[in-house]
Design an enzyme around this catalytic site. Structure first.
Site: not given
Ligand code: 5GP
Length: 176
Positions: A42-43, A98-99, A102, A130, A151, A164
């Site tokens: 959703k992000g 993508e938002d 990470d 990140k 975060f 959100r």
């Molecule tokens: P990844 O698989 O890259 O570790 O995860 C990515 C997802 O983790 C992002 O699409 C998001 O939904 C969530 N996420 C990672 N870091 C953050 C953050 O700082 N804040 C929020 N709200 N979601 C995050």
């Protein structure tokens, strides 16, 4: 323990300017093409809503719902598609929105999955990255901002489904 957003990390104005620049870059690089914008729910929905209005092309939009399993703070790379695309992407120029990248595990899964469906091209636009937490390398073709290992919430991003609707990106701090 309570968790609430504190400092503004990226202001509404800075977001608007960066999104406009991303839109211009995408508009010129996809000139003459009709990309499919794949919004990862959703992000990404707020970012995507602004981004598509900054792209001057005959684009279409589709949505992909994903759930990433993890220990609460970090995804494990086990990703479930909870809502699939409504149209085939075979032969299409696909741009994933993508938002935040990470660990990169969610995007790695999505890129591998979508590539099997035969798109003509497959690129990624991410609002945030990140690098400190990166576990796998994901090629980000268009990036909004690189941020530290904090975060963040707002501009579509949640903490336990809240925040959100904040118009800017804020850091979440935890305190007793
Ligand atoms: P990844 O698989 O890259 O570790 O995860 C990515 C997802 O983790 C992002 O699409 C998001 O939904 C969530 N996420 C990672 N870091 C953050 C953050 O700082 N804040 C929020 N709200 N979601 C995050």
């Amino acid at each position: 323990m309570t968790t609430e957003p504190t400092d503004v990390l990226i202001s509404r104005e800075a977001l608007q300017q960066r999104v406009a620049a991303l839109g211009r870059a995408i508009t010129s690089e996809y000139a003459g093409r009709r990309p499919v914008i794949v919004v990862v729910l959703k992000g990404s929905f707020v970012f995507a809503a602004d981004l598509i209005r900054a792209i001057e092309l005959p684009l279409t939009v589709d949505f992909l719902g994903v759930r990433s399993y993890g220990d609460g703070t970090e995804s494990s790379g086990v990703v479930q598609i909870t809502a699939d695309l409504s149209h085939s992407i075979e032969g299409r120029d696909v741009l994933i929105v993508e938002d935040i990248v990470d660990t990169g595990l969610t995007l790695r899964f999505l890129l591998d999955n979508l590539r099997t469906r035969g798109p003509r091209s497959l690129k990624l636009v991410a609002l945030l990255h990140k690098p400190a937490r990166s576990r796998v390398t994901v090629p980000i073709d268009y990036l909004g901002f690189t941020i530290d290992d904090v975060f963040v919430v707002g501009y579509g991003l949640d903490h336990a489904q809240r925040y959100r609707n904040l118009p800017e990106l804020r850091v979440v701090s935890e305190h007793e």
